[in-house]
Design a protein around this motif. Structure first.
Motif, PDB file in Angstrom:
ATOM      1  N   ALA A  19      57.584 -24.627  55.648  1.00 30.88           N
ATOM      2  CA  ALA A  19      57.883 -23.200  55.505  1.00 30.88           C
ATOM      3  C   ALA A  19      56.608 -22.393  55.273  1.00 30.88           C
ATOM      4  O   ALA A  19      56.422 -21.324  55.860  1.00 30.88           O
ATOM      5  CB  ALA A  19      58.876 -22.987  54.366  1.00 30.88           C
ATOM      6  N   LEU A  20      55.714 -22.898  54.435  1.00 28.44           N
ATOM      7  CA  LEU A  20      54.441 -22.208  54.203  1.00 28.44           C
ATOM      8  C   LEU A  20      53.615 -22.152  55.483  1.00 28.44           C
ATOM      9  O   LEU A  20      52.976 -21.132  55.781  1.00 28.44           O
ATOM     10  CB  LEU A  20      53.651 -22.893  53.089  1.00 28.44           C
ATOM     11  N   THR A  21      53.630 -23.227  56.254  1.00 24.21           N
ATOM     12  CA  THR A  21      52.890 -23.257  57.521  1.00 24.21           C
ATOM     13  C   THR A  21      53.439 -22.220  58.480  1.00 24.21           C
ATOM     14  O   THR A  21      52.671 -21.504  59.140  1.00 24.21           O
ATOM     15  CB  THR A  21      52.958 -24.663  58.144  1.00 24.21           C
ATOM     16  N   ALA A  40      45.491 -10.339  52.949  1.00 24.65           N
ATOM     17  CA  ALA A  40      45.768 -10.638  51.542  1.00 24.65           C
ATOM     18  C   ALA A  40      47.028 -11.485  51.407  1.00 24.65           C
ATOM     19  O   ALA A  40      47.077 -12.430  50.600  1.00 24.65           O
ATOM     20  CB  ALA A  40      45.914  -9.338  50.751  1.00 24.65           C
ATOM     21  N   ALA A  41      48.036 -11.186  52.217  1.00 26.41           N
ATOM     22  CA  ALA A  41      49.268 -11.977  52.185  1.00 26.41           C
ATOM     23  C   ALA A  41      48.987 -13.410  52.628  1.00 26.41           C
ATOM     24  O   ALA A  41      49.461 -14.373  52.005  1.00 26.41           O
ATOM     25  CB  ALA A  41      50.323 -11.340  53.090  1.00 26.41           C
ATOM     26  N   LEU A  52      48.339 -19.209  51.489  1.00 22.98           N
ATOM     27  CA  LEU A  52      47.474 -20.396  51.550  1.00 22.98           C
ATOM     28  C   LEU A  52      47.153 -20.924  50.155  1.00 22.98           C
ATOM     29  O   LEU A  52      47.124 -22.139  49.940  1.00 22.98           O
ATOM     30  CB  LEU A  52      46.177 -20.080  52.303  1.00 22.98           C
ATOM     31  N   ASP A  53      46.925 -20.036  49.219  1.00 25.33           N
ATOM     32  CA  ASP A  53      46.678 -20.462  47.840  1.00 25.33           C
ATOM     33  C   ASP A  53      47.874 -21.234  47.277  1.00 25.33           C
ATOM     34  O   ASP A  53      47.706 -22.185  46.513  1.00 25.33           O
ATOM     35  CB  ASP A  53      46.375 -19.264  46.934  1.00 25.33           C
ATOM     36  N   SER A  54      49.084 -20.826  47.671  1.00 26.46           N
ATOM     37  CA  SER A  54      50.282 -21.505  47.182  1.00 26.46           C
ATOM     38  C   SER A  54      50.480 -22.872  47.824  1.00 26.46           C
ATOM     39  O   SER A  54      51.263 -23.670  47.326  1.00 26.46           O
ATOM     40  CB  SER A  54      51.522 -20.638  47.411  1.00 26.46           C
ATOM     41  N   THR A  56      55.328 -19.343  42.659  1.00 26.17           N
ATOM     42  CA  THR A  56      56.576 -18.685  43.053  1.00 26.17           C
ATOM     43  C   THR A  56      56.494 -17.159  42.915  1.00 26.17           C
ATOM     44  O   THR A  56      56.858 -16.448  43.863  1.00 26.17           O
ATOM     45  CB  THR A  56      57.764 -19.247  42.255  1.00 26.17           C
ATOM     46  N   PRO A  57      56.023 -16.611  41.794  1.00 32.78           N
ATOM     47  CA  PRO A  57      55.972 -15.139  41.686  1.00 32.78           C
ATOM     48  C   PRO A  57      55.100 -14.491  42.765  1.00 32.78           C
ATOM     49  O   PRO A  57      55.462 -13.435  43.291  1.00 32.78           O
ATOM     50  CB  PRO A  57      55.388 -14.897  40.290  1.00 32.78           C
ATOM     51  N   ALA A  58      53.987 -15.104  43.095  1.00 30.48           N
ATOM     52  CA  ALA A  58      53.106 -14.546  44.128  1.00 30.48           C
ATOM     53  C   ALA A  58      53.809 -14.537  45.481  1.00 30.48           C
ATOM     54  O   ALA A  58      53.738 -13.546  46.223  1.00 30.48           O
ATOM     55  CB  ALA A  58      51.804 -15.335  44.207  1.00 30.48           C
TER      56      ALA A  58
END
Length: 121
Positions: free
Chosen positions: A58-60, A89-90, A95-97, A103-105
């Motif tokens: 999902a992140l990918t 920025a998004a 990517l950081d996650s 989760t909040p970010a």
């Protein structure tokens, strides 16, 4: 072959392909924004369920959609700079996650893109 491994992914992919076939530039932006919103929701859900493979997929997909949005910007357009900053920025937050799940970010990014999607409607 994909259908044999993951029928849900095969269905999602065929649905996605149908949406982009013959789509206008504005439609493609909507598809990418939808993909960001839906993928981030799925990533958060997968994280809560401890399904790290699904979370990674999902992140990918979210990063791919954000990259497509960035690449599609007309650099000469008046809002190009603002859009590049917003999408960039998004993408960084997503990517950081991937390294340290926040989760909040991700919910904040998802909310921003949900607002964008609502503005298109």
């Amino acid at each position: 072959m994909l259908a044999l491994r993951d029928p849900d992914e095969a269905y999602r992919r065929s649905q996605f392909d149908a949406r982009i076939s013959g789509a206008s530039a504005a439609d493609l932006v909507r598809v990418c924004v939808d993909e960001v919103v839906d993928s981030l929701a799925l990533a958060v859900l997968a994280h809560r369920q401890r399904n790290y493979t699904l979370r990674s997929r999902a992140l990918t997909r979210a990063v791919t959609a954000l990259t497509a949005l960035e690449m599609g910007i007309d650099r000469q357009a008046p809002l190009a700079s603002a859009l590049l900053q917003f999408y960039g920025a998004a993408r960084i937050r997503v990517l950081d996650s991937a390294v340290r799940f926040e989760t909040p970010a991700l919910e904040e990014v998802r909310s921003d893109f949900a607002d964008l999607r609502a503005a298109f409607a």
